[in-house]
Scaffold this active site. Structure first.
Site, PDB file in Angstrom:
ATOM      1  N   ARG A  45      39.087  47.230  34.885  1.00 10.69           N
ATOM      2  CA  ARG A  45      38.861  47.541  36.449  1.00 10.69           C
ATOM      3  C   ARG A  45      37.866  46.854  36.643  1.00 10.69           C
ATOM      4  O   ARG A  45      37.164  47.380  36.133  1.00 10.69           O
ATOM      5  CB  ARG A  45      39.587  48.947  35.829  1.00 10.69           C
ATOM      6  CG  ARG A  45      40.460  49.500  35.690  1.00 10.69           C
ATOM      7  CD  ARG A  45      40.995  50.867  35.838  1.00 10.69           C
ATOM      8  NE  ARG A  45      41.255  51.015  37.238  1.00 10.69           N
ATOM      9  CZ  ARG A  45      42.750  50.183  37.680  1.00 10.69           C
ATOM     10  NH1 ARG A  45      43.016  50.208  36.721  1.00 10.69           N
ATOM     11  NH2 ARG A  45      43.888  50.553  38.819  1.00 10.69           N
ATOM     12  N   LYS A  66      44.462  43.227  37.729  1.00  8.93           N
ATOM     13  CA  LYS A  66      46.249  42.876  38.192  1.00  8.93           C
ATOM     14  C   LYS A  66      45.787  41.743  37.879  1.00  8.93           C
ATOM     15  O   LYS A  66      45.909  41.980  36.286  1.00  8.93           O
ATOM     16  CB  LYS A  66      46.111  43.028  39.638  1.00  8.93           C
ATOM     17  CG  LYS A  66      45.217  44.190  40.728  1.00  8.93           C
ATOM     18  CD  LYS A  66      45.043  44.623  41.783  1.00  8.93           C
ATOM     19  CE  LYS A  66      45.248  45.771  43.245  1.00  8.93           C
ATOM     20  NZ  LYS A  66      43.994  45.642  42.948  1.00  8.93           N
ATOM     21  N   TYR A  88      20.696  50.165  30.996  1.00  6.60           N
ATOM     22  CA  TYR A  88      20.692  49.878  32.838  1.00  6.60           C
ATOM     23  C   TYR A  88      20.657  48.561  32.860  1.00  6.60           C
ATOM     24  O   TYR A  88      19.484  48.310  32.375  1.00  6.60           O
ATOM     25  CB  TYR A  88      19.780  50.696  33.389  1.00  6.60           C
ATOM     26  CG  TYR A  88      20.246  51.822  34.389  1.00  6.60           C
ATOM     27  CD1 TYR A  88      21.347  51.543  35.393  1.00  6.60           C
ATOM     28  CD2 TYR A  88      20.730  53.175  34.097  1.00  6.60           C
ATOM     29  CE1 TYR A  88      21.990  52.733  36.062  1.00  6.60           C
ATOM     30  CE2 TYR A  88      21.077  54.360  34.469  1.00  6.60           C
ATOM     31  CZ  TYR A  88      21.464  54.054  35.195  1.00  6.60           C
ATOM     32  OH  TYR A  88      22.573  55.361  36.279  1.00  6.60           O
ATOM     33  N   ASP A 125      41.143  38.619  50.347  1.00  8.03           N
ATOM     34  CA  ASP A 125      41.380  39.568  49.454  1.00  8.03           C
ATOM     35  C   ASP A 125      42.537  39.411  48.275  1.00  8.03           C
ATOM     36  O   ASP A 125      43.239  39.657  48.636  1.00  8.03           O
ATOM     37  CB  ASP A 125      41.333  40.629  50.161  1.00  8.03           C
ATOM     38  CG  ASP A 125      41.454  42.063  49.004  1.00  8.03           C
ATOM     39  OD1 ASP A 125      41.542  41.837  48.035  1.00  8.03           O
ATOM     40  OD2 ASP A 125      41.215  43.299  49.846  1.00  8.03           O
ATOM     41  N   THR A 164      39.849  42.266  42.611  1.00  4.03           N
ATOM     42  CA  THR A 164      39.371  43.131  41.101  1.00  4.03           C
ATOM     43  C   THR A 164      40.488  42.100  40.282  1.00  4.03           C
ATOM     44  O   THR A 164      40.302  41.234  40.427  1.00  4.03           O
ATOM     45  CB  THR A 164      40.698  44.145  41.679  1.00  4.03           C
ATOM     46  OG1 THR A 164      42.211  43.557  41.026  1.00  4.03           O
ATOM     47  CG2 THR A 164      40.642  45.432  42.126  1.00  4.03           C
ATOM     48  N   GLU A 213      19.453  46.798  36.942  1.00  2.00           N
ATOM     49  CA  GLU A 213      19.819  46.663  37.894  1.00  2.00           C
ATOM     50  C   GLU A 213      18.783  45.839  38.514  1.00  2.00           C
ATOM     51  O   GLU A 213      17.995  45.445  37.845  1.00  2.00           O
ATOM     52  CB  GLU A 213      18.537  47.965  39.048  1.00  2.00           C
ATOM     53  CG  GLU A 213      19.591  49.018  39.143  1.00  2.00           C
ATOM     54  CD  GLU A 213      19.023  50.094  38.572  1.00  2.00           C
ATOM     55  OE1 GLU A 213      18.931  50.366  37.606  1.00  2.00           O
ATOM     56  OE2 GLU A 213      19.505  51.384  39.938  1.00  2.00           O
TER      57      GLU A 213
HETATM   58  N1  DSN Z   1      45.949  50.062  44.466  1.00  2.00           N
HETATM   59  C1  DSN Z   1      45.855  48.942  44.471  1.00  2.00           C
HETATM   60  C2  DSN Z   1      47.300  48.597  44.639  1.00  2.00           C
HETATM   61  O1  DSN Z   1      48.035  48.742  44.103  1.00  2.00           O
HETATM   62  O2  DSN Z   1      47.549  47.333  45.680  1.00  2.00           O
HETATM   63  C3  DSN Z   1      44.993  48.474  45.955  1.00  2.00           C
HETATM   64  O3  DSN Z   1      44.322  48.382  45.293  1.00  2.00           O
END
Ligand code: DSN
Length: 426
Positions: free
Chosen positions: A230, A224, A47, A194, A221, A49
């Site tokens: 993730r 990707k 932990y 974003d 994120t 925080e």
């Molecule tokens: N779920 C993602 C996507 O597949 O584009 C976006 O958050």
């Protein structure tokens, strides 16, 4: 090896599925063995925080260093003044920025969901949409797929959004960040990009960086195109101050406002195994080879788009400038995106159904099928392999009523895919 045999079998089956299939979901990727090891490390026990140097628990001599390395690498990768590496994923990252900058009832402007925008940009079912007032921009027409910047300006002048968001999860064309910035500045909006889908392409210098075009904040994120675990990430301009003291809402104070809204505003303890894995992935993305990877994603996407169009697939905007391709399956072959997803899944080609601009079909059974090249590029596929992928897609769609044909295509896809090991198998 897991002791629980039922779960071990599912894990092994998933490894086989990933090895024998080709991952075409544009928001997925295959991580390195180091990223996997970091995720499965003892940092999951801890932990932490707070932030480095300001924690609420003891035993932070290693976590502080890991998080500081992750922050420094993220800043270097994206040229930001500040990075917060704690968001558990993209949705909490976006919520933290909204909370940092807005008051309930304030207006935010973002892309229409059915034109390629994201759920967290104000879809009525989300918590943010209940708190804030979202207004929209969209594309001019399906043929070019170009954003209607004139309409965006008109709506912005009327609605005076506090945040203007550039970002998408289903838009295959480039964004003109300078036009966004001009409109945002004219109405006094904070500019937020974003970049969840294209973070790896920006880090790999294959696409422009919104921070170089007047944007103030980027949310993302990390799993990707960036090819990490993730997770989420917030990058911003500004100067970090004492997170214990609420500062005035100015662009310069964004780092402090954001840090306060990630913790304790919207999250509790950060997931330190995940932050270790982010630090590993950011290190990998700083290596010059990542730029080669990012550019190859784009080359593969263009080639795959061409190969698909040659075979009668009709694409939204007739091509792509990024890593993703949106097919209008209804217009191409008279079937919907969900049926397409099921047929292709059956043969080991995984993508997802998706609404297209001005879709006449409902969201659960939309006209579109979305696919992309980040994951197959990680496996080592190049332009000359795209004909095989498009060919198998065409064959599968044409053989949708023949189980034996579909079995044969699945076997051919598996033989092909096994030539390209997963990075974690190397
Ligand atoms: N779920 C993602 C996507 O597949 O584009 C976006 O958050």
């Amino acid at each position: 090896m897991l002791q629980d045999k039922t779960l071990q079998k599912l894990l092994s089956d998933e490894e086989t599925r990933q090895r024998e299939g080709l991952e075409l979901v544009p928001s997925e990727n295959y991580v390195s063995r180091d990223v996997l090891e970091a995720l499965g490390s003892v940092f999951t026990n801890k932990y932490s925080e707070g932030y480095p140097g300001r924690r609420y628990y003891g035993g932070q001599e290693n976590t502080d260093q890991v998080e500081t390395i992750a922050i420094d690498r993220a800043k270097k990768l994206f040229g930001s003044d500040h990075a917060n590496v704690q968001p558990h994923s993209g949705a909490p990252a976006n919520i933290a920025v909204y909370q940092a900058w807005l008051n309930p009832g304030d207006t935010v402007m973002a892309m229409r969901l059915d034109h390629g925008g994201h759920l967290t940009h104000g879809a009525p079912v989300t918590a943010s949409a209940k708190l804030y007032n979202f207004v929209r921009y969209g594309v001019k027409d399906v043929e070019t797929g170009e954003i209607d910047y004139d309409e965006m300006r008109e709506v912005a002048l009327k609605e005076k959004p506090k945040i203007l968001i550039a970002g998408f999860s289903g838009y295959p064309r480039s964004l003109d960040y300078s036009k966004f910035a001009a409109i945002g500045n004219e109405v006094g909006a904070m500019l937020m990009a974003d970049i969840a889908h294209i973070a790896g392409l920006i880090a790999g210098k294959a696409l422009p960086n919104p921070l170089d075009h007047g944007f103030h904040v980027m949310t993302s994120t990390t799993h990707k195109t960036l090819r990490g675990p993730r997770g989420g990430l917030i990058l911003s301009k500004g100067i970090a101050g004492n997170p214990l003291k609420a500062p005035e809402k100015t662009i310069e104070n964004l780092p402090t406002l954001i840090d306060r809204e990630v913790f304790p505003g919207t999250q509790g303890g950060p997931h330190m195994n995940n932050i270790l894995a982010k630090a590993v992935a950011f290190g990998e993305a700083l290596d010059p080879s990542f730029q080669v990877y990012a550019n190859q994603i784009l080359k593969n996407a263009k080639q795959l788009a061409d190969e698909l169009m040659k075979r009668g697939f009709k694409l939204v905007s007739n091509g792509t400038d990024n890593h993703l391709i949106m097919i209008d399956m209804h217009r191409s072959f008279g079937i919907d995106g969900r049926v397409t997803q099921e047929i292709l899944d059956r043969v080991g080609l995984t993508g997802n159904c998706n609404a297209i601009p001005n879709d006449t079909l409902p969201p659960f059974r939309p006209s579109g099928f979305r696919l992309g090249t980040p994951a197959i590029t990680t496996r080592g596929l190049v332009e000359s392999d795209m004909a095989f992928v498009a060919e198998q897609m065409q064959k599968a769609v044409n053989s949708k009523d023949s189980e034996s044909q579909l079995d044969k295509i699945k076997a051919d896809v598996a033989v092909f895919a096994l030539q390209f090991p997963l990075p974690s198998d190397k």
